[in-house]
Design an enzyme around this catalytic site. Structure first.
Site, PDB file in Angstrom:
ATOM      1  N   ARG A 100      -5.521  -2.506   8.534  1.00 59.05           N
ATOM      2  CA  ARG A 100      -5.486  -3.961   8.276  1.00 59.05           C
ATOM      3  C   ARG A 100      -5.782  -4.700   9.565  1.00 59.05           C
ATOM      4  O   ARG A 100      -6.816  -4.468  10.165  1.00 59.05           O
ATOM      5  CB  ARG A 100      -4.143  -4.364   7.689  1.00 59.05           C
TER       6      ARG A 100
ATOM      7  N   GLY B 237       0.832  -1.213   0.000  1.00 57.51           N
ATOM      8  CA  GLY B 237       0.000   0.000   0.000  1.00 57.51           C
ATOM      9  C   GLY B 237       0.860   1.255   0.000  1.00 57.51           C
ATOM     10  O   GLY B 237       1.889   1.291   0.671  1.00 57.51           O
TER      11      GLY B 237
ATOM     12  N   THR C 269       4.312   2.405   5.709  1.00 57.65           N
ATOM     13  CA  THR C 269       2.919   1.954   5.781  1.00 57.65           C
ATOM     14  C   THR C 269       2.164   2.835   6.764  1.00 57.65           C
ATOM     15  O   THR C 269       2.704   3.212   7.812  1.00 57.65           O
ATOM     16  CB  THR C 269       2.789   0.476   6.222  1.00 57.65           C
TER      17      THR C 269
ATOM     18  N   ASP D  20      -0.106   1.823   8.539  1.00 57.15           N
ATOM     19  CA  ASP D  20      -0.659   0.967   9.605  1.00 57.15           C
ATOM     20  C   ASP D  20       0.178   0.952  10.892  1.00 57.15           C
ATOM     21  O   ASP D  20      -0.312   0.479  11.920  1.00 57.15           O
ATOM     22  CB  ASP D  20      -0.801  -0.481   9.108  1.00 57.15           C
TER      23      ASP D  20
ATOM     24  N   ARG E 217       0.941  -4.946  -5.751  1.00 59.03           N
ATOM     25  CA  ARG E 217       1.120  -6.199  -5.038  1.00 59.03           C
ATOM     26  C   ARG E 217       1.387  -7.245  -6.110  1.00 59.03           C
ATOM     27  O   ARG E 217       0.877  -7.139  -7.222  1.00 59.03           O
ATOM     28  CB  ARG E 217      -0.105  -6.511  -4.184  1.00 59.03           C
TER      29      ARG E 217
HETATM   30  P1  ADP Z   1       3.296  -4.700   2.759  1.00 58.15           P
HETATM   31  O1  ADP Z   1       4.657  -4.636   2.174  1.00 58.15           O
HETATM   32  O2  ADP Z   1       2.696  -3.342   2.963  1.00 58.15           O
HETATM   33  O3  ADP Z   1       3.223  -5.608   3.965  1.00 58.15           O
HETATM   34  P2  ADP Z   1       2.028  -6.792   1.169  1.00 58.15           P
HETATM   35  O4  ADP Z   1       1.917  -7.742   2.317  1.00 58.15           O
HETATM   36  O5  ADP Z   1       0.887  -6.657   0.237  1.00 58.15           O
HETATM   37  O6  ADP Z   1       2.333  -5.301   1.644  1.00 58.15           O
HETATM   38  O7  ADP Z   1       3.338  -7.219   0.357  1.00 58.15           O
HETATM   39  C1  ADP Z   1       3.760  -6.487  -0.759  1.00 58.15           C
HETATM   40  C2  ADP Z   1       4.378  -7.416  -1.757  1.00 58.15           C
HETATM   41  O8  ADP Z   1       5.577  -8.006  -1.199  1.00 58.15           O
HETATM   42  C3  ADP Z   1       3.532  -8.603  -2.168  1.00 58.15           C
HETATM   43  O9  ADP Z   1       2.566  -8.283  -3.153  1.00 58.15           O
HETATM   44  C4  ADP Z   1       4.577  -9.551  -2.713  1.00 58.15           C
HETATM   45  O10 ADP Z   1       4.969  -9.177  -4.023  1.00 58.15           O
HETATM   46  C5  ADP Z   1       5.758  -9.290  -1.771  1.00 58.15           C
HETATM   47  N1  ADP Z   1       5.772 -10.317  -0.724  1.00 58.15           N
HETATM   48  C6  ADP Z   1       4.916 -10.434   0.307  1.00 58.15           C
HETATM   49  N2  ADP Z   1       5.199 -11.518   1.054  1.00 58.15           N
HETATM   50  C7  ADP Z   1       6.243 -12.118   0.450  1.00 58.15           C
HETATM   51  C8  ADP Z   1       7.002 -13.302   0.721  1.00 58.15           C
HETATM   52  N3  ADP Z   1       6.733 -14.074   1.766  1.00 58.15           N
HETATM   53  N4  ADP Z   1       8.024 -13.598  -0.097  1.00 58.15           N
HETATM   54  C9  ADP Z   1       8.320 -12.816  -1.155  1.00 58.15           C
HETATM   55  N5  ADP Z   1       7.639 -11.699  -1.465  1.00 58.15           N
HETATM   56  C10 ADP Z   1       6.619 -11.346  -0.680  1.00 58.15           C
HETATM   57  O1  F6P Z   2      -1.498  -1.396   4.449  1.00 58.34           O
HETATM   58  C1  F6P Z   2      -2.141  -0.187   4.169  1.00 58.34           C
HETATM   59  C2  F6P Z   2      -3.610  -0.420   3.923  1.00 58.34           C
HETATM   60  O2  F6P Z   2      -4.219   0.828   3.633  1.00 58.34           O
HETATM   61  C3  F6P Z   2      -4.358  -1.116   5.067  1.00 58.34           C
HETATM   62  O3  F6P Z   2      -4.667  -0.230   6.113  1.00 58.34           O
HETATM   63  C4  F6P Z   2      -5.549  -1.676   4.344  1.00 58.34           C
HETATM   64  O4  F6P Z   2      -6.007  -2.842   4.975  1.00 58.34           O
HETATM   65  C5  F6P Z   2      -5.001  -2.017   2.981  1.00 58.34           C
HETATM   66  O5  F6P Z   2      -3.805  -1.274   2.805  1.00 58.34           O
HETATM   67  C6  F6P Z   2      -5.950  -1.695   1.858  1.00 58.34           C
HETATM   68  O6  F6P Z   2      -5.402  -2.121   0.681  1.00 58.34           O
HETATM   69  P1  F6P Z   2      -5.995  -1.773  -0.766  1.00 58.34           P
HETATM   70  O7  F6P Z   2      -5.427  -0.445  -1.163  1.00 58.34           O
HETATM   71  O8  F6P Z   2      -5.509  -2.879  -1.619  1.00 58.34           O
HETATM   72  O9  F6P Z   2      -7.485  -1.709  -0.636  1.00 58.34           O
END
Ligand code: ADP
Ligand code: F6P
Length: 324
Positions: free
Chosen positions: A175, A15, A129, A131, A76
């Site tokens: 989240r 995000g 983030t 969050d 993502r």
């Molecule tokens: P955040 O970085 O805000 O926690 P996400 O959990 O959506 O957001 O993760 C962002 C991106 O990081 C994912 O779409 C994916 O491409 C990558 N990612 C997440 N988890 C993994 C993992 N376990 N191993 C490798 N890449 C990951």
């Molecule tokens: O991680 C940031 C965040 O805005 C969370 O607070 C929320 O759950 C999520 O991303 C929303 O994601 P999206 O933009 O995919 O709806």
């Protein structure tokens, strides 16, 4: 084995968060000032796999420090979670001569950086983030702006809630984490905070509390509900039915992620961006930058991903006491 880098890549992932642009700017300008080349990778890991890679110079990051969102865009990417995707990503980085990568995002993004580090790419994570849910740091880029945006919006809802003597349920993002809810609850003087970390969610108690508040002469009843609990619309219907008090739900949504970053977000992002490049220049890899006890620190990503963070119980108790 980590080595000194010559070309730094930078991407934003997960995000978006206000302040990410300030971090990108700092990475680019610090790298250039240290004689390194800089490549921007668009659309996070998805863009990396699609080879959306651009050369960046100092002017490419002009006029962005004050802007929300991310000029590199974000995404993502499911493929990055697979071993094949990770090997392909490391190969593309090598093909473009990128031997150091700065990843601005959350825990998920750091997990991707960790995999790339295991494949020989020097990586540094910067916590970005709204969050505030990254355990190794007390601060994440974007939280300050988002919490102020939400607070101002809730002030406005409060005005109309008081005029109509209503109950307002306002749902904030986060989240699975309740940081935005807790901070807004305190800053907005909410009667009730509902968040995933507290397991005492009890609708009967809320209904009873609303009745008591009316007896005490309170003109509204503000509930800050965390996204991790959700269900605000149905909750509003049930509460109205049971209390007879008109109840409205407002889901603040993505407005919390936008807007010009606050001073704090700009400054923190700028310093973290510069520090990320300094770490790469020193030959460090697989580290996340953070703030602990007010000091800038860096932590091994493997350790960072193992850490846990919890809401301070006393802050929640104080919020409840002040809602009297
Ligand atoms: P955040 O970085 O805000 O926690 P996400 O959990 O959506 O957001 O993760 C962002 C991106 O990081 C994912 O779409 C994916 O491409 C990558 N990612 C997440 N988890 C993994 C993992 N376990 N191993 C490798 N890449 C990951
Ligand atoms: O991680 C940031 C965040 O805005 C969370 O607070 C929320 O759950 C999520 O991303 C929303 O994601 P999206 O933009 O995919 O709806």
């Amino acid at each position: 084995m980590a080595h000194k880098v010559r070309t730094v890549g930078v991407l934003t992932s997960g995000g978006d968060a206000p302040g990410m642009n300030a971090a990108i700017r700092a990475v680019v300008r610090t790298a250039l000032s240290k004689g390194l080349n800089v490549r921007g990778i668009r659309r996070g890991y998805q863009g990396l796999l699609n080879e959306e890679i651009i050369n960046m110079n100092a002017r490419d990051v002009s006029d962005i420090i004050h802007r929300g969102g991310t000029i590199l865009q974000t995404a993502r990417c499911a493929e990055m979670r697979t071993e094949e995707g990770q090997i392909e990503a490391a190969g593309i980085l090598r093909k473009y001569g990128i031997d150091g990568l700065v990843v601005i995002g959350g825990d998920g993004s750091f997990a991707g950086a960790q995999k790339l580090a295991n494949l020989g790419i020097n990586t540094i994570g910067i916590p970005g983030t709204i969050d505030l849910d990254i355990a190794c740091t007390e601060y994440t880029i974007g939280f300050d702006t988002a919490v102020n945006t939400a607070m101002e919006a809730i002030d406005k809802v409060r005005d109309t809630s008081t005029s109509h003597e209503r109950c307002s349920i306002i749902e904030v993002m986060g989240r699975d984490a309740g940081w935005l809810a807790l901070w807004c609850g305190i800053a907005n003087g909410a009667e009730r905070i509902i968040m995933p970390e507290e397991h005492d969610y009890d609708e009967d108690a809320i209904v009873e509390d609303i009745r008591r508040n009316r007896e005490r002469g309170k003109q509204h009843y503000i509930i800050i509900n965390a996204e991790g609990i959700g269900d605000s619309l149905n909750m509003a219907k049930r509460i109205e039915e049971r209390t007879g008090m008109e109840t409205r739900a407002t889901i603040l949504g993505h407005m919390q992620r936008g807007g010009n970053p606050t001073c704090r977000d700009r400054v923190m992002a700028s310093i973290m961006g510069a520090k990320a490049v300094e770490l790469l220049k020193e030959g460090k890899s697989n580290r996340v930058i953070g703030i602990q006890q007010g000091q800038y620190i860096d932590v091994d990503i493997n350790e960072a991903l193992q850490m846990e963070k919890s809401i301070p119980q006393f802050e929640y108790e104080i919020a409840k006491m002040l809602a009297l």
